[in-house]
Design a protein around this motif. Structure first.
Motif, PDB file in Angstrom:
ATOM      1  N   ILE A  27       1.933  -0.319   6.276  1.00  0.00           N
ATOM      2  CA  ILE A  27       2.416  -1.430   5.679  1.00  0.00           C
ATOM      3  C   ILE A  27       2.175  -2.789   6.659  1.00  0.00           C
ATOM      4  N   SER A  65      10.352   1.475   4.441  1.00  0.00           N
ATOM      5  CA  SER A  65       9.444   0.724   3.638  1.00  0.00           C
ATOM      6  C   SER A  65      10.091  -0.856   3.556  1.00  0.00           C
ATOM      7  N   LEU A  69       8.497  -4.136   5.255  1.00  0.00           N
ATOM      8  CA  LEU A  69       8.373  -5.357   4.687  1.00  0.00           C
ATOM      9  C   LEU A  69       9.015  -6.473   5.316  1.00  0.00           C
ATOM     10  N   ALA A 124       3.148  -3.807   0.593  1.00  0.00           N
ATOM     11  CA  ALA A 124       4.309  -2.667   0.441  1.00  0.00           C
ATOM     12  C   ALA A 124       4.184  -2.176  -0.818  1.00  0.00           C
ATOM     13  N   VAL A 143      11.985  -2.385  -2.281  1.00  0.00           N
ATOM     14  CA  VAL A 143      11.635  -3.790  -1.849  1.00  0.00           C
ATOM     15  C   VAL A 143      12.569  -4.990  -2.669  1.00  0.00           C
TER      16      VAL A 143
END
Length: 306
Positions: A27, A65, A69, A124, A143
């Motif tokens: 990412i 993640s 991000l 992402a 996310v």
């Protein structure tokens, strides 16, 4: 209230540490930021009510993640104002990564360069969906977006990557053979062999980040690129005399590459894209010293996907 963590909780986290780094690195494209995301994930894991976590692997991957991000968004301006082309930070990878074509492609310099052209959200989402196989619902939770928004981002990212990703069609052993011949020709100043190994419209991208002298625009064409590398054995580079320059084969980001070093330091890395005949179509040369620490450390990263 923070739940005290046990040795078992530490073991669970350590069991998935490589996975978390693998996702965060894809990412972000930088090692230090990916490691920071993993460390922040540990802090969140330590503070969580882990008795309510049914699937620690998925839970941790979502945390890492999301942290990656957030970090990517915060670094966008730095990348947009970067001196010259911004290339991802190279890492040393194990042979097991290169043996799996999907793994090798997903962590290759070429793929990370393509991912850099996506928005942070699209990047992402693409990594979590296409590389790690998360569902749209799982990604939406990670996310913090609606499932509809995630589906739309996934579609945009997939189409964008499909249009720009290099085709990994050359045989892996052929790639290694060409890399070995390139190394011998470059260090020997053999411009004719270099010309044979390069596609006529080969493109060289160099990343010095304003810290060392590099081309600020891509260098295009076999003749020009061959001359660039044939000079390695003849000219002083970054204060290193030709006689002190060492060049060695290494597996970098899932494929064959070259590490150039001088006394006490790594000077640059070079990785390649190949066409179906095994000719070199793109060269990524990273010389920004800030991006070479992971190579200098000599740590081999396990970035295979589960």
């Amino acid at each position: 209230m923070t739940q005290p963590y046990s040795d078992r909780d530490q073991q669970v986290f350590n069991q998935h540490r490589n996975l978390l780094f693998s996702a965060a690195y894809r990412i972000l494209g930088t090692v230090a930021d990916a490691e920071d995301a993993v460390q922040d994930a540990w802090i969140k894991w330590s503070a969580a009510d882990r008795s309510q976590v049914a699937d620690p692997k998925a839970y941790l991957a979502r945390i890492a993640s999301n942290l990656a991000l957030q970090r990517l968004r915060s670094t966008q301006h730095q990348r947009e104002t970067y001196v010259g082309p911004w290339l991802p930070e190279p890492i040393l990878t194990a042979g097991d990564t290169a043996d799996d074509v999907t793994n090798a492609e997903s962590v290759s310099t070429a793929m990370l360069v393509v991912l850099e052209t996506l928005s942070p959200l699209e990047r992402a989402v693409f990594v979590l969906k296409e590389v790690f196989g998360f569902s749209h619902a799982e990604i939406a939770e990670a996310v913090e977006r609606s499932e509809t928004a995630v589906r739309q981002a996934a579609h945009r990212a997939r189409e964008h990557v499909r249009a720009r990703r290099p085709r990994f069609t050359a045989d892996r052993s052929r790639q290694r053979d060409v890399t070995e011949r390139f190394l011998a020709a470059a260090t020997g100043g053999d411009i004719n062999t270099l010309m044979e190994l390069l596609s006529p419209d080969v493109t060289l991208w160099t990343d010095g980040g304003g810290k060392v002298r590099q081309a600020l625009r891509p260098v295009v064409g076999a003749q020009t690129v061959a001359a660039w590398f044939a000079a390695i054995g003849e000219v002083t580079y970054q204060g290193v005399e030709p006689a002190e320059m060492n060049a060695a084969l290494a597996e970098i980001n899932g494929g064959p590459g070259v590490v150039f070093s001088g006394p006490g330091r790594v000077i640059a890395t070079v990785t390649f894209d190949f066409d179906a005949e095994g000719r070199i179509t793109t060269i990524h040369n990273i010389a920004n010293p800030d991006k070479l620490q992971a190579i200098a450390d000599g740590t081999t990263r396990d970035v295979r996907t589960p």
